[in-house]
Design a protein around this motif. Structure first.
Motif, mmCIF file in Angstrom:
data_model
loop_
_atom_site.group_PDB
_atom_site.id
_atom_site.type_symbol
_atom_site.label_atom_id
_atom_site.label_comp_id
_atom_site.label_asym_id
_atom_site.label_seq_id
_atom_site.Cartn_x
_atom_site.Cartn_y
_atom_site.Cartn_z
ATOM 1 N N LEU A 44 0.834 -1.208 0.000
ATOM 2 C CA LEU A 44 0.000 0.000 0.000
ATOM 3 C C LEU A 44 0.867 1.255 0.000
ATOM 4 C CD1 LEU A 44 -2.902 1.058 0.083
ATOM 5 C CD2 LEU A 44 -2.767 0.982 2.573
ATOM 6 N N ILE A 45 1.966 1.236 0.728
ATOM 7 C CA ILE A 45 2.900 2.365 0.724
ATOM 8 C C ILE A 45 3.474 2.549 -0.685
ATOM 9 C CG2 ILE A 45 5.086 3.265 1.623
ATOM 10 C CD1 ILE A 45 4.455 1.636 4.226
ATOM 11 N N ALA A 46 3.864 1.454 -1.322
ATOM 12 C CA ALA A 46 4.410 1.519 -2.681
ATOM 13 C C ALA A 46 3.367 2.032 -3.666
ATOM 14 C CB ALA A 46 4.916 0.149 -3.111
ATOM 15 N N LEU A 47 2.144 1.562 -3.543
ATOM 16 C CA LEU A 47 1.066 2.036 -4.415
ATOM 17 C C LEU A 47 0.844 3.535 -4.214
ATOM 18 C CD1 LEU A 47 -1.179 1.384 -6.453
ATOM 19 C CD2 LEU A 47 -2.651 0.863 -4.497
ATOM 20 N N GLY A 48 0.844 3.970 -2.961
ATOM 21 C CA GLY A 48 0.688 5.390 -2.663
ATOM 22 C C GLY A 48 1.806 6.226 -3.260
ATOM 23 N N ALA A 49 3.006 5.667 -3.322
ATOM 24 C CA ALA A 49 4.146 6.388 -3.902
ATOM 25 C C ALA A 49 3.983 6.582 -5.398
ATOM 26 C CB ALA A 49 5.446 5.636 -3.615
ATOM 27 N N LYS A 50 3.242 5.711 -6.031
ATOM 28 C CA LYS A 50 3.066 5.771 -7.484
ATOM 29 C C LYS A 50 1.923 6.697 -7.898
ATOM 30 C CE LYS A 50 6.497 3.164 -8.341
ATOM 31 N NZ LYS A 50 7.671 3.716 -8.996
#
Length: 180
Positions: A26-32
């Motif tokens: 979820l953190i990675a998705l938010g970064a994108k």
């Protein structure tokens, strides 16, 4: 019903690992999901960090941030602006590293404070977590931006969005507590 953080001990090891990896994703998705700014993009990553910290607590939040950072260090394109801005250690030589360090700190600050109360405590916890992101972020960013432009580049463009993210995160956790 009053929202309470998920206690890691309430789950088995497999479930804790699964929650940690899902939170890191979820953190990675938010970064994108981002709005382009220079030198630091505005993303939904801080929203993910604050909600994860307030929802899962400081230990699982920090574990999720650690898993996210490990994936990035291993060269996976999980950071905002990667692979264009570099991968692994090359990315961490850039202007956003301090904010990533701040996100780890925010996991602890937000998670600890959010456990202390209801909706207002979560909002205050997320505000404190946002400050925890900004402080190391600005210290690191000062190596890339002149001191007289630091607040104009590293804070001002993001304040309104961050306040909006705090409101959304607080409301989302409140809605989740009513469903649970």
């Amino acid at each position: 019903m009053q929202f309470t953080q998920t206690r890691p001990e309430a789950y088995g090891l497999t479930a804790r690992i699964g929650l940690t990896l899902a939170a890191a994703a979820l953190i990675a998705l938010g970064a994108k999901v981002q709005v382009p700014f220079w030198p630091v993009p505005m993303t939904l990553q801080t929203l993910a960090v604050l909600v994860i910290a307030a929802g899962l607590g400081p230990r699982m939040g920090l574990a999720a941030m650690g898993a996210y950072m490990a994936a990035g260090l291993a060269g996976l394109p999980v950071f905002a602006g990667s692979p264009e801005r570099g991968l692994g250690l090359a990315y961490l030589a850039g202007p956003t590293t301090g904010f990533l360090i701040g996100m780890a700190l925010a996991m602890v600050v937000t998670g600890w404070l959010a456990a202390r109360g209801g909706m207002a405590a979560r909002a205050v916890a997320m505000l404190a977590g946002t400050v925890a992101i900004y402080v190391p972020g600005l210290i690191w960013l000062s190596a890339f931006v002149p001191a007289d432009r630091l607040l104009a580049v590293g804070v001002a463009p993001f304040l309104l969005g961050d306040l909006f993210k705090i409101a959304v995160g607080t409301l989302a956790l409140q809605l989740l507590s009513r469903r649970g």
